[in-house]
Scaffold this motif. Structure first.
Motif, PDB file in Angstrom:
ATOM      1  N   THR A 132     -20.056 -85.139  94.256  1.00  0.00           N
ATOM      2  CA  THR A 132     -19.433 -85.538  93.105  1.00  0.00           C
ATOM      3  C   THR A 132     -18.116 -86.561  93.367  1.00  0.00           C
ATOM      4  O   THR A 132     -18.360 -87.771  93.567  1.00  0.00           O
ATOM      5  CB  THR A 132     -18.684 -84.405  92.338  1.00  0.00           C
ATOM      6  OG1 THR A 132     -17.755 -83.467  93.050  1.00  0.00           O
ATOM      7  CG2 THR A 132     -19.743 -83.530  91.669  1.00  0.00           C
ATOM      8  N   MET A 184     -20.749 -79.813  86.655  1.00  0.00           N
ATOM      9  CA  MET A 184     -19.509 -79.042  86.292  1.00  0.00           C
ATOM     10  C   MET A 184     -19.827 -77.560  85.755  1.00  0.00           C
ATOM     11  O   MET A 184     -18.847 -76.673  86.100  1.00  0.00           O
ATOM     12  CB  MET A 184     -18.913 -79.769  85.178  1.00  0.00           C
ATOM     13  CG  MET A 184     -18.403 -81.224  85.697  1.00  0.00           C
ATOM     14  SD  MET A 184     -17.060 -81.048  87.064  1.00  0.00           S
ATOM     15  CE  MET A 184     -18.248 -81.397  88.514  1.00  0.00           C
ATOM     16  N   HIS A 202     -23.913 -85.005  85.677  1.00  0.00           N
ATOM     17  CA  HIS A 202     -22.566 -84.624  86.095  1.00  0.00           C
ATOM     18  C   HIS A 202     -21.997 -83.355  85.399  1.00  0.00           C
ATOM     19  O   HIS A 202     -21.431 -82.547  85.835  1.00  0.00           O
ATOM     20  CB  HIS A 202     -21.689 -85.940  85.584  1.00  0.00           C
ATOM     21  CG  HIS A 202     -20.049 -85.431  86.020  1.00  0.00           C
ATOM     22  ND1 HIS A 202     -19.372 -85.524  87.050  1.00  0.00           N
ATOM     23  CD2 HIS A 202     -19.262 -85.045  84.744  1.00  0.00           C
ATOM     24  CE1 HIS A 202     -18.296 -84.933  86.928  1.00  0.00           C
ATOM     25  NE2 HIS A 202     -18.158 -84.851  85.740  1.00  0.00           N
ATOM     26  N   ALA A 203     -22.369 -83.396  84.031  1.00  0.00           N
ATOM     27  CA  ALA A 203     -22.097 -82.239  83.227  1.00  0.00           C
ATOM     28  C   ALA A 203     -22.720 -80.788  83.819  1.00  0.00           C
ATOM     29  O   ALA A 203     -22.309 -79.872  83.790  1.00  0.00           O
ATOM     30  CB  ALA A 203     -22.486 -82.673  81.760  1.00  0.00           C
ATOM     31  N   ASN A 252     -14.007 -84.757  87.598  1.00  0.00           N
ATOM     32  CA  ASN A 252     -13.846 -85.623  86.476  1.00  0.00           C
ATOM     33  C   ASN A 252     -13.058 -86.445  86.396  1.00  0.00           C
ATOM     34  O   ASN A 252     -13.537 -87.555  85.685  1.00  0.00           O
ATOM     35  CB  ASN A 252     -13.536 -84.371  85.621  1.00  0.00           C
ATOM     36  CG  ASN A 252     -14.337 -83.386  84.951  1.00  0.00           C
ATOM     37  OD1 ASN A 252     -15.643 -83.631  85.036  1.00  0.00           O
ATOM     38  ND2 ASN A 252     -14.251 -82.145  84.954  1.00  0.00           N
ATOM     39  N   ASN A 253     -12.141 -86.438  87.098  1.00  0.00           N
ATOM     40  CA  ASN A 253     -11.506 -87.745  87.297  1.00  0.00           C
ATOM     41  C   ASN A 253     -11.876 -89.013  87.960  1.00  0.00           C
ATOM     42  O   ASN A 253     -11.879 -90.046  87.306  1.00  0.00           O
ATOM     43  CB  ASN A 253      -9.636 -87.664  88.026  1.00  0.00           C
ATOM     44  CG  ASN A 253      -8.940 -86.884  87.203  1.00  0.00           C
ATOM     45  OD1 ASN A 253      -9.001 -86.342  86.096  1.00  0.00           O
ATOM     46  ND2 ASN A 253      -7.954 -86.254  87.897  1.00  0.00           N
ATOM     47  N   GLU A 271     -14.372 -90.246  85.467  1.00  0.00           N
ATOM     48  CA  GLU A 271     -14.052 -90.891  84.458  1.00  0.00           C
ATOM     49  C   GLU A 271     -13.585 -92.511  84.958  1.00  0.00           C
ATOM     50  O   GLU A 271     -13.861 -93.495  84.309  1.00  0.00           O
ATOM     51  CB  GLU A 271     -12.795 -90.374  83.870  1.00  0.00           C
ATOM     52  CG  GLU A 271     -13.210 -89.192  82.954  1.00  0.00           C
ATOM     53  CD  GLU A 271     -11.896 -88.440  82.631  1.00  0.00           C
ATOM     54  OE1 GLU A 271     -10.635 -88.792  82.343  1.00  0.00           O
ATOM     55  OE2 GLU A 271     -11.959 -87.124  82.128  1.00  0.00           O
TER      56      GLU A 271
END
Length: 166
Positions: A149, A116, A112-113, A15-16, A19
């Motif tokens: 990822t 996750m 991406h979602a 996630n980092n 972002e």
């Protein structure tokens, strides 16, 4: 950034980095987002980089569920292997030459979602114990997740940084 060794680290890293990738893209003027790279043979623009990430997400999103249901398949689809996967990347590139940048953005954000969500039910042991699943070969499932990822997002940011500087 240390390589993740727990599920929580994997999720945070993914996630980092995701972002950070979007902050980098959002900082680019719209004209720069549309420009052709001056240095690349395959991924020639932002759309190509985003589609590359999306297609590698699809590999993971298809591979894990197939194997969990007992349908043993390789991570890389036939006829590709770890020696020939650059040809697969070229195929991904060719497949999306008419995909608009806006669509590439939407596809990548959704994938991406989806990644996750896919990672969420796994335990640390399932993700980071080598050979926990027979279908991961000699490595662990977490390594595949990291590669698709955070590590791949880092690759993309380096490409975009080079483009921004050119």
């Amino acid at each position: 950034m240390a390589r993740p060794t727990t599920k929580q680290d994997l999720i945070v890293a993914a996630n980092n980095q995701f972002e950070r990738l979007w902050k980098q893209i959002d900082s680019m003027p719209k004209e720069k987002q549309q420009e052709t790279f001056s240095f690349e043979d395959r991924d020639k623009n932002l759309r190509d980089v985003l589609i590359h990430l999306y297609e590698w997400h699809q590999l993971l999103l298809n591979w894990i569920p197939a194997n969990l249901t007992g349908n043993t398949v390789s991570f890389l689809p036939e006829p590709y292997n770890w020696k020939t996967y650059p040809k697969m990347n070229v195929e991904f590139w060719g497949k999306h030459q008419t995909t608009p940048l806006e669509d590439a953005i939407a596809l990548l954000k959704k994938s991406h979602a989806d990644i996750m969500k896919l990672i969420e039910p796994f335990t640390d042991e399932e993700l980071f114990t080598k050979k926990h699943f027979s279908w991961t070969g000699t490595t662990n499932l977490g390594s595949y997740c990291i590669s698709a990822t955070s590590s791949h997002y880092d690759w993309a940011m380096k490409k975009l940084k080079r483009h921004i500087k050119s």
